[in-house]
Design a protein around this motif. Sequence first.
Motif, PDB file in Angstrom:
ATOM      1  N   HIS A   3      37.045  44.448  26.782  1.00 38.91           N
ATOM      2  CA  HIS A   3      37.157  42.994  26.738  1.00 38.91           C
ATOM      3  C   HIS A   3      37.940  42.466  27.935  1.00 38.91           C
ATOM      4  CE1 HIS A   3      36.410  42.772  22.082  1.00 38.91           C
ATOM      5  NE2 HIS A   3      35.324  43.048  22.775  1.00 38.91           N
ATOM      6  N   ALA A   4      38.932  43.226  28.377  1.00 41.77           N
ATOM      7  CA  ALA A   4      39.675  42.827  29.572  1.00 41.77           C
ATOM      8  C   ALA A   4      38.742  42.783  30.781  1.00 41.77           C
ATOM      9  CB  ALA A   4      40.833  43.788  29.814  1.00 41.77           C
ATOM     10  N   ILE A   5      37.860  43.764  30.890  1.00 37.37           N
ATOM     11  CA  ILE A   5      36.890  43.791  31.993  1.00 37.37           C
ATOM     12  C   ILE A   5      35.963  42.584  31.913  1.00 37.37           C
ATOM     13  CG2 ILE A   5      34.900  45.041  32.932  1.00 37.37           C
ATOM     14  CD1 ILE A   5      36.324  47.660  32.054  1.00 37.37           C
ATOM     15  N   GLU A   6      35.414  42.320  30.728  1.00 35.58           N
ATOM     16  CA  GLU A   6      34.489  41.195  30.580  1.00 35.58           C
ATOM     17  C   GLU A   6      35.151  39.864  30.924  1.00 35.58           C
ATOM     18  OE1 GLU A   6      31.455  41.391  27.214  1.00 35.58           O
ATOM     19  OE2 GLU A   6      33.059  42.679  26.459  1.00 35.58           O
ATOM     20  N   THR A   7      36.399  39.690  30.482  1.00 38.61           N
ATOM     21  CA  THR A   7      37.097  38.439  30.747  1.00 38.61           C
ATOM     22  C   THR A   7      37.393  38.288  32.233  1.00 38.61           C
ATOM     23  OG1 THR A   7      38.121  38.529  28.543  1.00 38.61           O
ATOM     24  CG2 THR A   7      39.131  37.047  30.150  1.00 38.61           C
ATOM     25  N   ALA A   8      37.849  39.368  32.857  1.00 28.43           N
ATOM     26  CA  ALA A   8      38.208  39.307  34.277  1.00 28.43           C
ATOM     27  C   ALA A   8      36.994  39.104  35.167  1.00 28.43           C
ATOM     28  CB  ALA A   8      38.942  40.585  34.680  1.00 28.43           C
ATOM     29  N   PRO A  12      36.029  48.152  37.046  1.00 32.55           N
ATOM     30  CA  PRO A  12      35.727  47.461  38.302  1.00 32.55           C
ATOM     31  C   PRO A  12      36.794  47.731  39.364  1.00 32.55           C
ATOM     32  CG  PRO A  12      35.602  45.952  36.432  1.00 32.55           C
ATOM     33  CD  PRO A  12      36.191  47.213  35.920  1.00 32.55           C
ATOM     34  N   GLU A  13      36.358  47.861  40.601  1.00 29.63           N
ATOM     35  CA  GLU A  13      37.284  48.168  41.682  1.00 29.63           C
ATOM     36  C   GLU A  13      38.193  46.997  42.026  1.00 29.63           C
ATOM     37  OE1 GLU A  13      34.955  49.462  44.965  1.00 29.63           O
ATOM     38  OE2 GLU A  13      34.337  51.348  44.011  1.00 29.63           O
ATOM     39  N   ASN A  14      37.779  45.786  41.681  1.00 29.32           N
ATOM     40  CA  ASN A  14      38.555  44.618  42.101  1.00 29.32           C
ATOM     41  C   ASN A  14      39.643  44.218  41.112  1.00 29.32           C
ATOM     42  OD1 ASN A  14      36.338  43.894  40.384  1.00 29.32           O
ATOM     43  ND2 ASN A  14      36.774  41.766  40.799  1.00 29.32           N
ATOM     44  N   MET A  15      39.762  44.884  39.969  1.00 27.93           N
ATOM     45  CA  MET A  15      40.832  44.579  39.027  1.00 27.93           C
ATOM     46  C   MET A  15      42.100  45.322  39.426  1.00 27.93           C
ATOM     47  SD  MET A  15      38.997  44.455  35.262  1.00 27.93           S
ATOM     48  CE  MET A  15      40.492  43.846  34.450  1.00 27.93           C
ATOM     49  N   ASN A  16      43.260  44.770  39.021  1.00 24.64           N
ATOM     50  CA  ASN A  16      44.511  45.475  39.255  1.00 24.64           C
ATOM     51  C   ASN A  16      45.201  45.753  37.923  1.00 24.64           C
ATOM     52  OD1 ASN A  16      46.425  43.245  38.614  1.00 24.64           O
ATOM     53  ND2 ASN A  16      45.536  42.291  40.441  1.00 24.64           N
ATOM     54  N   VAL A  17      46.203  46.608  37.955  1.00 25.83           N
ATOM     55  CA  VAL A  17      46.843  47.079  36.730  1.00 25.83           C
ATOM     56  C   VAL A  17      47.491  45.926  35.963  1.00 25.83           C
ATOM     57  CG1 VAL A  17      48.702  48.513  35.813  1.00 25.83           C
ATOM     58  CG2 VAL A  17      47.178  49.435  37.565  1.00 25.83           C
ATOM     59  N   ASP A  18      48.214  45.056  36.662  1.00 28.78           N
ATOM     60  CA  ASP A  18      48.883  43.943  35.978  1.00 28.78           C
ATOM     61  C   ASP A  18      47.875  43.031  35.287  1.00 28.78           C
ATOM     62  OD1 ASP A  18      51.367  44.834  36.716  1.00 28.78           O
ATOM     63  OD2 ASP A  18      51.564  43.497  38.447  1.00 28.78           O
ATOM     64  N   GLN A  19      46.750  42.772  35.950  1.00 29.14           N
ATOM     65  CA  GLN A  19      45.701  41.936  35.365  1.00 29.14           C
ATOM     66  C   GLN A  19      45.144  42.587  34.108  1.00 29.14           C
ATOM     67  OE1 GLN A  19      42.150  41.680  37.745  1.00 29.14           O
ATOM     68  NE2 GLN A  19      41.581  39.661  36.921  1.00 29.14           N
ATOM     69  N   GLY A  78      41.348  54.507  39.163  1.00 31.62           N
ATOM     70  CA  GLY A  78      40.963  53.755  40.355  1.00 31.62           C
ATOM     71  C   GLY A  78      41.331  52.289  40.355  1.00 31.62           C
ATOM     72  N   VAL A  79      42.025  51.842  39.284  1.00 29.50           N
ATOM     73  CA  VAL A  79      42.457  50.454  39.237  1.00 29.50           C
ATOM     74  C   VAL A  79      43.630  50.265  40.200  1.00 29.50           C
ATOM     75  CG1 VAL A  79      43.364  48.615  37.757  1.00 29.50           C
ATOM     76  CG2 VAL A  79      41.707  50.252  36.845  1.00 29.50           C
ATOM     77  N   ARG A  80      43.596  49.195  40.987  1.00 25.76           N
ATOM     78  CA  ARG A  80      44.626  48.975  41.996  1.00 25.76           C
ATOM     79  C   ARG A  80      45.977  48.685  41.348  1.00 25.76           C
ATOM     80  NH1 ARG A  80      44.090  44.430  44.338  1.00 25.76           N
ATOM     81  NH2 ARG A  80      42.326  43.567  43.191  1.00 25.76           N
ATOM     82  N   ALA A  81      47.027  49.178  41.969  1.00 25.87           N
ATOM     83  CA  ALA A  81      48.396  48.974  41.458  1.00 25.87           C
ATOM     84  C   ALA A  81      48.801  47.507  41.586  1.00 25.87           C
ATOM     85  CB  ALA A  81      49.361  49.853  42.238  1.00 25.87           C
TER      86      ALA A  81
END
Length: 361
Positions: free
Chosen positions: A249-254, A305-312, A358-361
């Motif tokens: 759900h976090a992926i879908e929302t982002a 997704p490669e464009n998401m980050n950990v905090d998000q 692979g999620v960005r820090a």
Amino acid sequence: MKNLELDLGERSYPILISRELVGNSALWLKYIAGRQVCIVTNETIAPLYLDNFKALLGEKEICEVILPDGEAFKTLATLQQIFDTLLENNHNRGTTLIALGGGVVGDMCGFAAACYQRGVQFIQVPTTLLSMVDSSVGGKTGVNHPLGKNMIGAFHQPNCVLADLSMLETLPDREFSAGMAEVIKYGLICDAPFFKWLEDNIAGLMRRDGGLLEEAVYQSCLNKARVVAEDEREGGRRAILNLGHTFGHAIETAEGYGNWLHGEAVSAGMVLALALSVELGWLDESVLLRGKQLLQMAGLPVAPPENMNVDQFLQLMGRDKKVLDGRLRLVLLKGLGVSVVSSDAPENTIAHVLRVAGVRA
């Protein structure tokens, strides 16, 4: 035909699974009590099935709602179209709504049925694999909010579910794969023999072999029906059906609703949940590898997704419905087919698993 019943006492209902099922109206017309019927569908399904379906309803007083297609339209604003049509056509408490479509149509039609005049009857006619094996069964209905998926809704059980496998012939390959994520989920959370059966038959399933597909839909619905019968409103065990969903759900929302299909996001989310289970020392890594391989063979993504980050990720997961008293509850595995709902995963461990994936820090 394969039939089963979701046992909820007075609110029990059948799940009918077969090819060419809808055309045999003698099997399901009895679940429409009154003369008024409102068919809710979308712009993709209507040209394929709406006219034929209406012809099966005989002398019923029919109205129809054709919604825009896609998760992006699963909103309160779109829901208003259903209420407008019901009121404009003077539908009363004896009306029956029919959801003719995939998960979005089913969720919205069911929510409208739960709300209209404080509750009317409805029937699920799922047209996608995902809706046949998951969203049409169990009574969860609702819409999305820009800040979170399925945050506005109600539990409202249908009169019956008609899973007509012949409708899958028009389903695009990407949508079919998305449905396979939920099928594989059942093997992971509660049915190790079914998972092994899927491994042995995945090639034939992806070719949409009729007999294999009927068995996969039946076993998936059987597993869900058993869990829902134990815990209709997700006070406990039913939460295991959400394996990978908090991450998903976090992926879908982002990413924006519909850019990643629900099943695609759940697939990547399940891999993260298995990796977290391994990191906590609860699960042998071989199960993670088998899960990833099966999902990949079903044509599904196994990385976020490669464009998401950990905090998000963590922020969006913190808004999930499964957060209770400020604590994030996740479905994790302690073995193949052995799932638990746990708040024991430290945030720094979740963050570590996300970075490794692979999620960005």
